[in-house]
Design a protein around this motif. Sequence first.
Motif, short mmCIF file in Angstrom:
data_model
loop_
_atom_site.label_atom_id
_atom_site.label_comp_id
_atom_site.label_asym_id
_atom_site.label_seq_id
_atom_site.Cartn_x
_atom_site.Cartn_y
_atom_site.Cartn_z
N ALA A 72 8.35 6.57 4.65
CA ALA A 72 9.25 5.92 5.60
C ALA A 72 9.04 4.41 5.60
N ARG A 73 7.78 3.96 5.53
CA ARG A 73 7.50 2.52 5.48
C ARG A 73 8.05 1.92 4.18
N LEU A 74 7.90 2.65 3.09
CA LEU A 74 8.45 2.18 1.82
C LEU A 74 9.96 2.04 1.93
N GLU A 75 10.62 3.06 2.46
CA GLU A 75 12.07 3.05 2.59
C GLU A 75 12.54 1.89 3.47
N GLU A 76 11.81 1.62 4.55
CA GLU A 76 12.14 0.48 5.43
C GLU A 76 12.14 -0.84 4.66
N ASN A 77 11.37 -0.88 3.58
CA ASN A 77 11.26 -2.08 2.77
C ASN A 77 12.03 -1.98 1.45
N GLY A 78 12.94 -1.00 1.37
CA GLY A 78 13.75 -0.85 0.17
C GLY A 78 12.99 -0.37 -1.04
N ARG A 79 11.90 0.33 -0.84
CA ARG A 79 11.04 0.80 -1.92
C ARG A 79 10.92 2.31 -1.89
N ARG A 80 10.34 2.85 -2.96
CA ARG A 80 10.09 4.30 -3.09
C ARG A 80 8.66 4.52 -3.56
N PRO A 81 8.19 5.76 -3.54
CA PRO A 81 6.81 6.01 -3.97
C PRO A 81 6.50 5.47 -5.37
N GLU A 82 7.46 5.51 -6.28
CA GLU A 82 7.16 5.01 -7.64
C GLU A 82 6.94 3.51 -7.68
N ASP A 83 7.23 2.79 -6.60
CA ASP A 83 6.97 1.35 -6.52
C ASP A 83 5.55 1.04 -6.08
N VAL A 84 4.80 2.05 -5.65
CA VAL A 84 3.43 1.85 -5.20
C VAL A 84 2.53 1.67 -6.42
N VAL A 85 1.74 0.59 -6.41
CA VAL A 85 0.86 0.30 -7.54
C VAL A 85 -0.60 0.58 -7.22
N LYS A 86 -0.96 0.65 -5.91
CA LYS A 86 -2.36 0.87 -5.52
C LYS A 86 -2.39 1.53 -4.15
N THR A 87 -3.26 2.52 -4.00
CA THR A 87 -3.50 3.11 -2.69
C THR A 87 -4.99 3.11 -2.40
N THR A 88 -5.29 3.13 -1.12
CA THR A 88 -6.65 3.37 -0.66
C THR A 88 -6.56 4.53 0.30
N VAL A 89 -7.39 5.53 0.08
CA VAL A 89 -7.40 6.74 0.89
C VAL A 89 -8.74 6.83 1.59
N LEU A 90 -8.69 7.03 2.89
CA LEU A 90 -9.90 7.25 3.68
C LEU A 90 -9.88 8.68 4.18
N LEU A 91 -10.93 9.41 3.91
CA LEU A 91 -11.06 10.79 4.37
C LEU A 91 -12.22 10.90 5.35
#
Length: 136
Positions: A59-78
């Motif tokens: 949803a945040r990506l879509e708000e910014n005109g982007r999609r998951p394939e535009d993501v270049v880096k993630t950080t995951v906290l578990l």
Amino acid sequence: MDTRPVAPKRFADAQHPYSATRSAAGLIFISGLLGVTDDDIVPGGIAAEARQALANLGARLEENGRRPEDVVKTTVLLADLSDRDAFDSIYAEFFAEPRPARTCYAAGALPYGARVEVEAIASAGAPREAGERAAW
């Protein structure tokens, strides 16, 4: 008189001193997202929270005109690194190949008792066509 801050009773009552998203240098930085809907952490454990956290990222990506394939880096906290395999299976459904670079940490505790938090950096690139959406 006790002047310590009190944790909000509901997620929406929280006041956060940061931007949900911020653009700079051709990138969109998306602050950490939890598996929250209807003002609370979704029930159902790590799989449900992972799906919702990634849906919130979408949803945040879509708000910014982007999609998951535009993501270049993630950080995951578990909250518990033993949840990594369960998280990875949901993550692999959300991100197609080539997947973003990723760092995954075990956190001693996450806000509101969450089990997962995901932040992302996406390419700002050219705006997407209106209505063009990811399959997720």
